[in-house]
Design a protein around this motif. Structure first.
Motif, mmCIF file in Angstrom:
data_model
loop_
_atom_site.group_PDB
_atom_site.id
_atom_site.type_symbol
_atom_site.label_atom_id
_atom_site.label_comp_id
_atom_site.label_asym_id
_atom_site.label_seq_id
_atom_site.Cartn_x
_atom_site.Cartn_y
_atom_site.Cartn_z
ATOM 1 N N GLU A 40 8.197 -2.216 -4.329
ATOM 2 C CA GLU A 40 7.751 -0.952 -4.007
ATOM 3 C C GLU A 40 6.839 -0.815 -2.715
ATOM 4 N N VAL A 41 6.067 -1.835 -2.863
ATOM 5 C CA VAL A 41 4.982 -1.883 -1.685
ATOM 6 C C VAL A 41 5.758 -2.248 -0.378
ATOM 7 N N LYS A 118 -8.623 -4.251 -3.983
ATOM 8 C CA LYS A 118 -8.274 -3.576 -3.101
ATOM 9 C C LYS A 118 -8.238 -4.275 -1.785
ATOM 10 N N ARG A 121 -4.576 -4.629 -0.532
ATOM 11 C CA ARG A 121 -3.798 -3.071 -0.560
ATOM 12 C C ARG A 121 -3.648 -2.883 1.026
ATOM 13 N N THR A 125 -2.636 3.054 0.376
ATOM 14 C CA THR A 125 -2.135 2.915 -1.034
ATOM 15 C C THR A 125 -3.191 2.366 -1.719
ATOM 16 N N GLU A 126 -4.356 2.615 -1.159
ATOM 17 C CA GLU A 126 -5.470 2.081 -2.052
ATOM 18 C C GLU A 126 -5.830 2.731 -3.376
ATOM 19 N N GLU A 127 -5.263 3.876 -3.527
ATOM 20 C CA GLU A 127 -5.461 4.681 -4.742
ATOM 21 C C GLU A 127 -4.309 4.437 -5.743
ATOM 22 N N SER A 128 -3.247 3.548 -5.408
ATOM 23 C CA SER A 128 -2.247 3.368 -6.242
ATOM 24 C C SER A 128 -2.180 2.068 -6.768
ATOM 25 N N GLU A 130 -1.189 0.589 -9.396
ATOM 26 C CA GLU A 130 0.112 0.249 -10.072
ATOM 27 C C GLU A 130 1.039 -0.371 -9.224
ATOM 28 N N LEU A 131 1.040 -0.062 -7.976
ATOM 29 C CA LEU A 131 2.038 -0.484 -6.963
ATOM 30 C C LEU A 131 1.846 -2.089 -6.878
ATOM 31 N N TYR A 132 0.570 -2.519 -7.229
ATOM 32 C CA TYR A 132 0.348 -3.980 -7.043
ATOM 33 C C TYR A 132 0.007 -4.761 -8.437
#
Length: 163
Positions: A40-41, A118, A121, A125-128, A130-132
């Motif tokens: 996703e990332v 963070k 990241r 995308t810092e506020e997501s 779940e992507l990581y």
């Protein structure tokens, strides 16, 4: 002997932590480890022209070969301090150090730090978080590390016995 192996293990883990810390913190640094990010990332990064031009991916065989050379040399140097007369002792010492480093990478760096900081990241995308959070790529890297450090231990077991 055990104290020396523990000291070497702590030194290796500390150095590895430092390299991970120093190798993250900006998009330019994070892109160097692009293949370790979730699909996703990777999709997000590939869609951003300012980042996608900086992606440099190597094939799995090239990564394995590079890591084999790096860790064979590094653990050989460490093995000189704990060198044994027989193959079994050299093999086991190298295997213990390598697998300890591999386990440290997986548990501490990948599962505890990398997924939650963070620092790794990409901008935007810092506020997501779940992507990581998906640990699959890290788990597969751990399994490859088991094989890698087994090969390193075999090579160094012979080298340290012959010198």
């Amino acid at each position: 002997m055990v104290q020396m192996l523990l000291a070497e293990g702590m030194l290796l883990c500390s150095l590895f932590w430092a390299f991970c810390w120093l190798g993250t913190g900006s998009d330019e640094k994070n892109i160097r480890n692009f293949s370790t990010y979730s699909d996703e990332v990777q999709k997000i990064v590939k869609a951003r022209p300012e980042l996608s031009g900086n992606i440099r991916q190597r094939g799995p065989a090239a990564i394995f070969a590079g890591n084999l050379l790096l860790f064979t040399a590094l653990l050989f140097a460490m093995g000189l301090l704990t060198r044994q007369e027989y193959f079994a002792g050299n093999f086991l010492n190298t295997l213990l150090l390598g697998q300890a480093l591999n386990l440290f990478d997986f548990l501490v760096i990948d599962l505890l730090w990398w997924r939650h900081t963070k620092r790794v990241r990409f901008s935007g995308t810092e506020e997501s978080p779940e992507l990581y959070a998906d640990p699959r790529k890290h788990f597969y890297a751990f399994l490859r590390g088991v094989l890698l450090f087994l090969a390193v231990a075999l090579i160094n077991g012979y080298l340290l016995t012959w010198i």
